[in-house]
Write a protein that holds these residues in place. Structure first.
Motif, PDB file in Angstrom:
ATOM      1  N   LEU A  61       7.243   3.821   7.681  1.00 17.82           N
ATOM      2  CA  LEU A  61       6.145   4.165   6.788  1.00 17.82           C
ATOM      3  C   LEU A  61       6.737   4.896   5.594  1.00 17.82           C
ATOM      4  N   TYR A  62       6.454   4.395   4.402  1.00 15.45           N
ATOM      5  CA  TYR A  62       6.940   5.001   3.163  1.00 15.45           C
ATOM      6  C   TYR A  62       5.811   5.760   2.474  1.00 15.45           C
ATOM      7  N   THR A  63       6.152   6.811   1.759  1.00 19.42           N
ATOM      8  CA  THR A  63       5.189   7.393   0.832  1.00 19.42           C
ATOM      9  C   THR A  63       5.017   6.413  -0.322  1.00 19.42           C
ATOM     10  N   ALA A  64       3.900   6.532  -1.026  1.00 19.75           N
ATOM     11  CA  ALA A  64       3.603   5.573  -2.090  1.00 19.75           C
ATOM     12  C   ALA A  64       4.649   5.596  -3.203  1.00 19.75           C
ATOM     13  N   ASP A  65       5.312   6.733  -3.396  1.00 17.99           N
ATOM     14  CA  ASP A  65       6.276   6.842  -4.498  1.00 17.99           C
ATOM     15  C   ASP A  65       7.726   6.751  -4.023  1.00 17.99           C
ATOM     16  N   ALA A  66       7.953   6.311  -2.789  1.00 20.23           N
ATOM     17  CA  ALA A  66       9.301   6.366  -2.210  1.00 20.23           C
ATOM     18  C   ALA A  66      10.321   5.572  -3.012  1.00 20.23           C
ATOM     19  N   LEU A  67      10.039   4.301  -3.265  1.00 16.45           N
ATOM     20  CA  LEU A  67      11.045   3.467  -3.912  1.00 16.45           C
ATOM     21  C   LEU A  67      11.187   3.787  -5.397  1.00 16.45           C
ATOM     22  N   SER A  68      10.107   4.209  -6.043  1.00 13.39           N
ATOM     23  CA  SER A  68      10.248   4.639  -7.435  1.00 13.39           C
ATOM     24  C   SER A  68      11.105   5.902  -7.518  1.00 13.39           C
ATOM     25  N   ALA A  69      11.035   6.748  -6.488  1.00 10.59           N
ATOM     26  CA  ALA A  69      11.887   7.942  -6.453  1.00 10.59           C
ATOM     27  C   ALA A  69      13.347   7.553  -6.272  1.00 10.59           C
ATOM     28  N   PRO A 224      11.586  16.691   0.215  1.00 10.91           N
ATOM     29  CA  PRO A 224      11.248  16.224   1.562  1.00 10.91           C
ATOM     30  C   PRO A 224      11.504  14.725   1.736  1.00 10.91           C
ATOM     31  N   ASP A 225      11.425  14.267   2.987  1.00 16.05           N
ATOM     32  CA  ASP A 225      11.605  12.852   3.273  1.00 16.05           C
ATOM     33  C   ASP A 225      10.528  12.029   2.573  1.00 16.05           C
ATOM     34  N   LEU A 226      10.906  10.806   2.210  1.00 11.35           N
ATOM     35  CA  LEU A 226       9.982   9.895   1.545  1.00 11.35           C
ATOM     36  C   LEU A 226       9.588   8.726   2.450  1.00 11.35           C
ATOM     37  N   ALA A 227      10.054   8.736   3.674  1.00 11.72           N
ATOM     38  CA  ALA A 227       9.706   7.701   4.652  1.00 11.72           C
ATOM     39  C   ALA A 227       9.970   8.273   6.042  1.00 11.72           C
ATOM     40  N   THR A 228       9.453   7.584   7.037  1.00  9.64           N
ATOM     41  CA  THR A 228       9.734   7.980   8.416  1.00  9.64           C
ATOM     42  C   THR A 228       9.831   6.749   9.297  1.00  9.64           C
ATOM     43  N   HIS A 229      10.700   6.836  10.269  1.00 14.40           N
ATOM     44  CA  HIS A 229      10.812   5.822  11.312  1.00 14.40           C
ATOM     45  C   HIS A 229       9.599   5.997  12.219  1.00 14.40           C
ATOM     46  N   LEU A 230       8.844   4.932  12.449  1.00 14.13           N
ATOM     47  CA  LEU A 230       7.613   5.049  13.225  1.00 14.13           C
ATOM     48  C   LEU A 230       7.887   4.966  14.721  1.00 14.13           C
ATOM     49  N   GLU A 231       8.577   5.968  15.198  1.00 12.02           N
ATOM     50  CA  GLU A 231       8.880   6.071  16.627  1.00 12.02           C
ATOM     51  C   GLU A 231       8.173   7.301  17.157  1.00 12.02           C
ATOM     52  N   GLU A 232       7.294   7.093  18.111  1.00  9.46           N
ATOM     53  CA  GLU A 232       6.466   8.181  18.608  1.00  9.46           C
ATOM     54  C   GLU A 232       7.318   9.354  19.076  1.00  9.46           C
ATOM     55  N   GLY A 233       6.961  10.535  18.595  1.00  8.76           N
ATOM     56  CA  GLY A 233       7.700  11.739  18.951  1.00  8.76           C
ATOM     57  C   GLY A 233       8.877  12.027  18.050  1.00  8.76           C
ATOM     58  N   ILE A 239       5.636  16.741   7.303  1.00  4.22           N
ATOM     59  CA  ILE A 239       4.805  15.901   6.445  1.00  4.22           C
ATOM     60  C   ILE A 239       3.633  15.375   7.267  1.00  4.22           C
ATOM     61  N   ASP A 240       2.451  15.350   6.649  1.00  4.00           N
ATOM     62  CA  ASP A 240       1.263  14.804   7.290  1.00  4.00           C
ATOM     63  C   ASP A 240       1.300  13.291   7.091  1.00  4.00           C
ATOM     64  N   TRP A 241       1.882  12.576   8.059  1.00  2.00           N
ATOM     65  CA  TRP A 241       2.072  11.143   7.888  1.00  2.00           C
ATOM     66  C   TRP A 241       0.771  10.362   7.997  1.00  2.00           C
ATOM     67  N   ALA A 242      -0.215  10.910   8.676  1.00  2.00           N
ATOM     68  CA  ALA A 242      -1.523  10.249   8.704  1.00  2.00           C
ATOM     69  C   ALA A 242      -2.123  10.231   7.299  1.00  2.00           C
ATOM     70  N   ASP A 247      -2.975   7.387   1.940  1.00  7.50           N
ATOM     71  CA  ASP A 247      -2.645   7.271   0.518  1.00  7.50           C
ATOM     72  C   ASP A 247      -2.034   5.908   0.207  1.00  7.50           C
ATOM     73  N   VAL A 248      -1.138   5.456   1.081  1.00  9.12           N
ATOM     74  CA  VAL A 248      -0.507   4.148   0.864  1.00  9.12           C
ATOM     75  C   VAL A 248      -1.538   3.035   0.966  1.00  9.12           C
ATOM     76  N   ALA A 249      -2.459   3.157   1.928  1.00  3.46           N
ATOM     77  CA  ALA A 249      -3.515   2.151   2.070  1.00  3.46           C
ATOM     78  C   ALA A 249      -4.392   2.112   0.822  1.00  3.46           C
ATOM     79  N   ASP A 250      -4.722   3.296   0.268  1.00  2.00           N
ATOM     80  CA  ASP A 250      -5.524   3.353  -0.961  1.00  2.00           C
ATOM     81  C   ASP A 250      -4.775   2.717  -2.119  1.00  2.00           C
ATOM     82  N   TRP A 251      -3.480   3.030  -2.206  1.00  5.42           N
ATOM     83  CA  TRP A 251      -2.644   2.455  -3.276  1.00  5.42           C
ATOM     84  C   TRP A 251      -2.577   0.934  -3.151  1.00  5.42           C
TER      85      TRP A 251
END
Length: 262
Positions: A61-69, A224-233, A239-242, A247-251
């Motif tokens: 899961l990436y933040t909306a601005d991850a790759l532009s950063a 801070p991190d701009l993405a996370t590996h979606l592995e539970e735990g 970061i509030d990944w939810a 935000d990414v869905a809205d974008w």
């Protein structure tokens, strides 16, 4: 965008991929094989040497601005060869090529060399996963190392990053790998595996230490991190990944509507 798809893809997802870029059906059979295939694309397709390429696993899961950063960092950090959006470790002040120690501090905390670009601070990182970016000319130059390293087993991506930065990936006690359970594997298999790993890991150690100073690469990561590996735990902390997912869905929804208007 090139989607390397190994196996069937649900129709709605396949349609999305087709609209966004090229769909490349592959029959690799393993994560390692598909990763090695992707590493060949920059050279095989003649991509421009001074372009950036991003290798993306499908469970991030990436933040909306991850790759532009990442692009902003590439423009302002000419010393950087590789880029990641998700890391934690940095080298200790006493790190040497034979003994790559790690700082007790996380990310850019207390790092006077970190560079602030936009909302994040970029620091020199120890390693990334198999999701990372790099200059095309760097990938082409390092292709043999990058495509060979997965055979060392274990956390091969961590070992790869150490090797291209010129640090020894494996200590003596790590050369044979983690021992297999005697009750689950025959003695011959355990012996052959240990010999093979010792040879492969020793070769990667030698390649790392033989790397000339001018060919040692630099990997940078954001804080801070701009993405996370979606592995539970094991989501990237702090970061509030939810909320980021919303935000990414809205974008994405806004992008689709804009595309429809055109």
């Amino acid at each position: 965008m090139v989607f390397a798809n190994d196996g069937p893809i649900p129709p709605d997802r396949l349609a999305m991929m087709t609209r966004a870029g090229e769909v490349l059906p592959v029959r690799c059979g393993s994560n390692r094989s598909s990763y090695r295939l992707a590493l060949r694309l920059p050279k095989a397709r003649g991509w421009a040497p001074d372009d950036l390429v991003w290798f993306a696993e499908d469970d991030y899961l990436y933040t909306a601005d991850a790759l532009s950063a990442v692009v902003a960092a590439a423009e302002k950090l000419p010393e950087a060869d590789y880029f990641t959006t998700y890391s934690r470790l940095r080298f200790g002040a006493d790190a040497t090529r034979r003994s790559p120690t790690y700082s007790p501090l996380d990310r850019s905390d207390g790092d006077g060399d970190a560079v602030e670009i936009g909302r994040v601070r970029w620091y020199r990182a120890v390693s990334s996963t198999s999701t990372f970016g790099a200059w095309v000319h760097t990938i082409v130059a390092d292709e043999r190392l990058l495509r060979s390293a997965p055979f060392v087993g274990g956390a091969f991506d961590h070992a790869t990053c150490l090797a291209y930065q010129g640090y020894r990936p494996f200590g003596l006690s790590q050369l044979g790998g983690e021992p297999l359970a005697p009750g689950e594997h025959p003695a011959l298999k355990r012996f052959v595996r240990r010999i093979a790993l010792t040879g492969l890991r020793s070769a990667l150690n030698l390649a790392a230490l033989a790397r000339p100073e001018h060919d040692r690469r630099v990997l940078v990561a954001p804080d801070p991190d701009l993405a996370t590996h979606l592995e539970e735990g094991h989501l990237a902390p702090g970061i509030d990944w939810a909320a980021e997912a919303r935000d990414v869905a809205d974008w994405l929804g806004a992008s689709r509507r804009a595309a429809g208007d055109r």
